[in-house]
Write an enzyme that holds these catalytic residues in place. Structure first.
Site, mmCIF file in Angstrom:
data_model
loop_
_atom_site.group_PDB
_atom_site.id
_atom_site.type_symbol
_atom_site.label_atom_id
_atom_site.label_comp_id
_atom_site.label_asym_id
_atom_site.label_seq_id
_atom_site.Cartn_x
_atom_site.Cartn_y
_atom_site.Cartn_z
ATOM 1 N N GLU A 163 -6.722 4.361 -6.454
ATOM 2 C CA GLU A 163 -8.008 4.955 -6.825
ATOM 3 C C GLU A 163 -8.764 5.236 -5.523
ATOM 4 O O GLU A 163 -8.869 4.355 -4.672
ATOM 5 C CB GLU A 163 -8.822 3.988 -7.690
ATOM 6 C CG GLU A 163 -8.235 3.790 -9.075
ATOM 7 C CD GLU A 163 -8.970 2.718 -9.880
ATOM 8 O OE1 GLU A 163 -9.184 2.921 -11.083
ATOM 9 O OE2 GLU A 163 -9.320 1.652 -9.320
ATOM 10 N N SER A 174 -11.650 -4.865 -5.695
ATOM 11 C CA SER A 174 -11.340 -4.606 -7.102
ATOM 12 C C SER A 174 -12.570 -4.143 -7.861
ATOM 13 O O SER A 174 -12.455 -3.520 -8.899
ATOM 14 C CB SER A 174 -10.885 -5.888 -7.788
ATOM 15 O OG SER A 174 -9.834 -6.462 -7.113
ATOM 16 N N HIS A 182 -8.360 1.718 -3.660
ATOM 17 C CA HIS A 182 -7.980 0.583 -4.497
ATOM 18 C C HIS A 182 -6.522 0.719 -4.931
ATOM 19 O O HIS A 182 -6.187 1.571 -5.751
ATOM 20 C CB HIS A 182 -8.914 0.511 -5.708
ATOM 21 C CG HIS A 182 -8.688 -0.694 -6.547
ATOM 22 N ND1 HIS A 182 -8.819 -0.698 -7.909
ATOM 23 C CD2 HIS A 182 -8.315 -1.962 -6.220
ATOM 24 C CE1 HIS A 182 -8.547 -1.903 -8.376
ATOM 25 N NE2 HIS A 182 -8.241 -2.686 -7.373
ATOM 26 N N ASN A 222 -9.827 -1.149 -13.552
ATOM 27 C CA ASN A 222 -10.332 -2.489 -13.879
ATOM 28 C C ASN A 222 -11.431 -2.474 -14.938
ATOM 29 O O ASN A 222 -11.601 -3.438 -15.669
ATOM 30 C CB ASN A 222 -10.808 -3.214 -12.620
ATOM 31 C CG ASN A 222 -9.627 -3.791 -11.848
ATOM 32 O OD1 ASN A 222 -8.542 -3.933 -12.397
ATOM 33 N ND2 ASN A 222 -9.823 -4.091 -10.588
HETATM 34 N N1 3HC Z 1 8.761 -5.239 -3.398
HETATM 35 C C1 3HC Z 1 10.007 -4.837 -3.717
HETATM 36 N N2 3HC Z 1 10.584 -5.120 -4.893
HETATM 37 C C2 3HC Z 1 9.869 -5.841 -5.786
HETATM 38 C C3 3HC Z 1 8.564 -6.289 -5.527
HETATM 39 C C4 3HC Z 1 8.013 -5.963 -4.274
HETATM 40 N N3 3HC Z 1 6.801 -6.344 -3.926
HETATM 41 N N4 3HC Z 1 8.113 -6.964 -6.609
HETATM 42 C C5 3HC Z 1 9.096 -6.951 -7.516
HETATM 43 N N5 3HC Z 1 10.148 -6.278 -7.030
HETATM 44 C C6 3HC Z 1 11.419 -6.029 -7.681
HETATM 45 C C7 3HC Z 1 11.964 -7.288 -8.313
HETATM 46 O O1 3HC Z 1 12.618 -8.101 -7.368
HETATM 47 C C8 3HC Z 1 12.934 -6.754 -9.327
HETATM 48 O O2 3HC Z 1 14.157 -6.449 -8.681
HETATM 49 P P1 3HC Z 1 15.550 -6.783 -9.439
HETATM 50 O O3 3HC Z 1 15.575 -5.817 -10.577
HETATM 51 O O4 3HC Z 1 16.566 -6.483 -8.367
HETATM 52 O O5 3HC Z 1 15.475 -8.218 -9.831
HETATM 53 C C9 3HC Z 1 12.278 -5.431 -9.757
HETATM 54 O O6 3HC Z 1 11.268 -5.127 -8.768
HETATM 55 C C10 3HC Z 1 11.645 -5.521 -11.100
HETATM 56 O O7 3HC Z 1 10.849 -6.663 -11.151
HETATM 57 P P2 3HC Z 1 10.997 -7.787 -12.253
HETATM 58 O O8 3HC Z 1 12.416 -7.962 -12.679
HETATM 59 O O9 3HC Z 1 10.262 -8.987 -11.742
HETATM 60 O O10 3HC Z 1 10.199 -7.338 -13.521
HETATM 61 P P3 3HC Z 1 9.674 -5.988 -14.131
HETATM 62 O O11 3HC Z 1 10.798 -5.074 -14.454
HETATM 63 O O12 3HC Z 1 8.736 -6.425 -15.187
HETATM 64 O O13 3HC Z 1 8.812 -5.246 -13.014
HETATM 65 C C11 3HC Z 1 6.500 -5.094 -12.427
HETATM 66 C C12 3HC Z 1 7.786 -5.896 -12.354
HETATM 67 C C13 3HC Z 1 6.689 -3.754 -11.712
HETATM 68 C C14 3HC Z 1 5.451 -5.896 -11.704
HETATM 69 C C15 3HC Z 1 6.137 -4.806 -13.925
HETATM 70 O O14 3HC Z 1 6.209 -5.981 -14.665
HETATM 71 C C16 3HC Z 1 4.765 -4.227 -14.071
HETATM 72 O O15 3HC Z 1 4.556 -3.039 -13.903
HETATM 73 N N6 3HC Z 1 3.782 -5.092 -14.451
HETATM 74 C C17 3HC Z 1 2.404 -4.702 -14.595
HETATM 75 C C18 3HC Z 1 1.716 -4.882 -13.276
HETATM 76 C C19 3HC Z 1 0.305 -4.399 -13.314
HETATM 77 O O16 3HC Z 1 -0.258 -4.047 -14.341
HETATM 78 N N7 3HC Z 1 -0.302 -4.372 -12.110
HETATM 79 C C20 3HC Z 1 -1.675 -3.982 -11.962
HETATM 80 C C21 3HC Z 1 -2.500 -5.212 -11.936
HETATM 81 S S1 3HC Z 1 -4.203 -4.847 -11.811
HETATM 82 C C22 3HC Z 1 -4.493 -4.747 -10.181
HETATM 83 O O17 3HC Z 1 -3.644 -4.929 -9.334
HETATM 84 C C23 3HC Z 1 -5.868 -4.424 -9.801
HETATM 85 C C24 3HC Z 1 -6.569 -5.570 -9.169
HETATM 86 O O18 3HC Z 1 -7.734 -5.065 -8.576
HETATM 87 C C25 3HC Z 1 -6.942 -6.673 -10.119
#
Ligand code: 3HC
Length: 297
Positions: free
Chosen positions: A160, A127, A148, A198
Site C-alpha cells: 500500500e 500498520s 505498507h 488493516n
Molecule cells: N521466504 C521464502 N519462503 C517462504 C517464506 C519466506 N519468508 N515463508 C514461507 N515460505 C515458504 C514455506 O517454506 C513453504 O515452502 P514449502 O512449500 O517448500 O514448505 C511455502 O512458502 C508455503 O508456506 P506454508 O507451507 O507454510 O503454508 P501456506 O501454503 O499456507 O503459505 C502463506 C504460507 C503464504 C503465509 C499463506 O498461508 C498466506 O497467504 N497466509 C495469509 C497471510 C496474510 O494474510 N498476511 C497478511 C497479514 S496482515 C499484515 O501483514 C499487515 C500488518 O500490518 C498487520
C-alpha cells in the site's frame, strides 16, 4: 527522481523481508539495526528465505541450479548490513520498519531528517499510525509516504502506498515505482486508519477473537470456517498469531484512542491478557495456538 540506494531501518519480522525484496528488485540496500545481534538474526533470515526461494525456482524449472546460485549471490551482494546510522546519509529512499510505537518512530524520523540528504524520500511501514504525524516530525512532510508491506513480505504480493495532503505527486510516483520494482502490486491510499487492508482485516480478526472469548465456537472451528468456507489461506486466529498479538493490540489501542466512537474498533479481553503474559503469537511460541518454530502445534 530515481531511486537506486535504499535504507531499511529495522531488520525484524517486516524489515528483513523489505531488505530482501528491495535487493531482489536490484536496489542497493543498507539494512540498518541498532543492535548487532538483531542485525545478524535478520540477515540470517534473509539467507534462509533466499535459499528456499532459489530451491523453489529450480523445482519449478524457472532456474537451473547455477542460475539459482547466481541469483542468491547477486541478491546478497546488494545488501549491506550496518549498525551505523551514518551509512543511511546518501540513500535515495529510507523505509522505517521498527517497533509500532508512534513516539519512537517520530523521534527516529526527527533524527533522520537531520542526517539523510535533503533529496531523499522517507517512508514508514507502519500498520496503522498516521503518516502525517511522522512526516511532520521528519521536517520534510512533502517527501514522505507510507509504504505498507505484508507479512511474509517475500510472499505477499501487495504494497500500500499512502499519501498525505502534503506528499508531492512525484514523490508518491517514485515510491509506487519502487514498490512495483520490488515485485509488488501497488495500491494507492489516503492517510486513513489502517489504510485499506488493516481497516478491513483487523476488525475481522477482532470479531473472531470475540467469538472465541464468548465461547461461540472453538478456535479450530472458527479458523476452519474461514479457511474452507471462504477460501482464505489461514483462519483469523492463526493469522492473529502470525501477525503478532502485540502488533494487533498496538494497532487497536491507537484506533480506540483516536476514534472512540467507531464500533469496529474494539479490544478483546483475551488479546490484552495474552500480550500481558508475553504470549505474542508465532514469534514467542504461543498466542491463540502453540507454535514450534514456523509450525502450529
Ligand atoms: N521466504 C521464502 N519462503 C517462504 C517464506 C519466506 N519468508 N515463508 C514461507 N515460505 C515458504 C514455506 O517454506 C513453504 O515452502 P514449502 O512449500 O517448500 O514448505 C511455502 O512458502 C508455503 O508456506 P506454508 O507451507 O507454510 O503454508 P501456506 O501454503 O499456507 O503459505 C502463506 C504460507 C503464504 C503465509 C499463506 O498461508 C498466506 O497467504 N497466509 C495469509 C497471510 C496474510 O494474510 N498476511 C497478511 C497479514 S496482515 C499484515 O501483514 C499487515 C500488518 O500490518 C498487520
Amino acid at each position: 527522481m530515481q531511486i537506486k540506494k535504499v535504507g531499511v531501518i529495522g531488520c525484524g519480522l517486516m524489515g528483513h523481508g523489505i531488505v530482501q525484496v528491495a535487493a531482489q528488485g536490484g536496489f542497493q540496500v543498507v539494512a540498518f539495526e541498532a543492535d548487532a545481534g538483531a542485525l545478524q538474526k535478520g540477515l540470517g533470515r534473509i539467507e534462509g528465505s533466499l535459499s528456499k526461494l532459489a530451491g523453489k525456482n529450480v523445482e519449478k524449472g524457472k532456474m537451473t541450479e547455477d542460475q539459482a546460485a547466481e541469483w542468491v549471490r547477486t541478491t546478497r551482494a546488494q545488501i549491506h548490513g550496518s549498525t551505523d546510522m551514518a551509512d543511511l546519509k546518501d540513500c535515495d529512499l529510507v523505509v522505517e520498519a521498527i517497533i509500532e510505537n508512534l513516539e519512537i518512530k517520530k523521534s527516529l524520523f526527527g533524527e533522520l531528517g537531520q542526517l539523510v540528504k535533503d533529496s531523499a524520500i522517507f517512508a514508514s511501514n507502519t500498520s496503522s499510525f498516521p503518516i502525517r504525524e511522522m512526516a511532520q516530525a521528519s521536517g520534510r512532510p512533502d517527501r514522505f509516504v507510507g509504504l505498507h508491506f505484508f507479512n511474509p513480505v517475500q510472499l505477499m504480493r501487495l504494497v500500500e502506498v499512502v499519501r498525505t495532503d502534503k506528499t508531492q505527486p512525484e514523490v508518491f510516483d517514485a515510491a509506487r515505482r519502487f514498490g512495483e520494482a520490488c515485485g509488488k502490486t501497488a495500491v494507492a491510499c489516503k492517510d486513513t486508519p489502517g489504510f485499506v487492508v488493516n481497516r478491513l482485516l483487523v476488525p475481522y480478526m477482532v470479531q473472531a477473537i470475540l467469538m472465541l472469548d464468548r465461547g461461540d465456537a472453538s478456535k479450530e472451528d472458527i479458523d476452519a470456517a474461514m479457511q474452507f468456507g471462504c477460501g482464505y489461506p489461514m483462519g483469523p486466529l492463526t493469522l492473529t498469531d502470525y501477525v503478532g498479538l502485540d502488533t494487533t493490540l498496538a494497532i487497536l489501542e491507537g484506533w480506540v484512542e483516536n476514534y472512540p466512537d467507531e464500533p469496529a474498533f474494539k479490544i478483546p479481553a483475551s488479546l490484552r491478557e495474552k500480550v500481558r503474559a508475553g504470549k505474542l503469537g508465532r514469534k514467542t511460541g504461543e498466542g491463540y495456538y502453540k507454535w514450534e518454530g514456523d509450525k502450529k502445534q
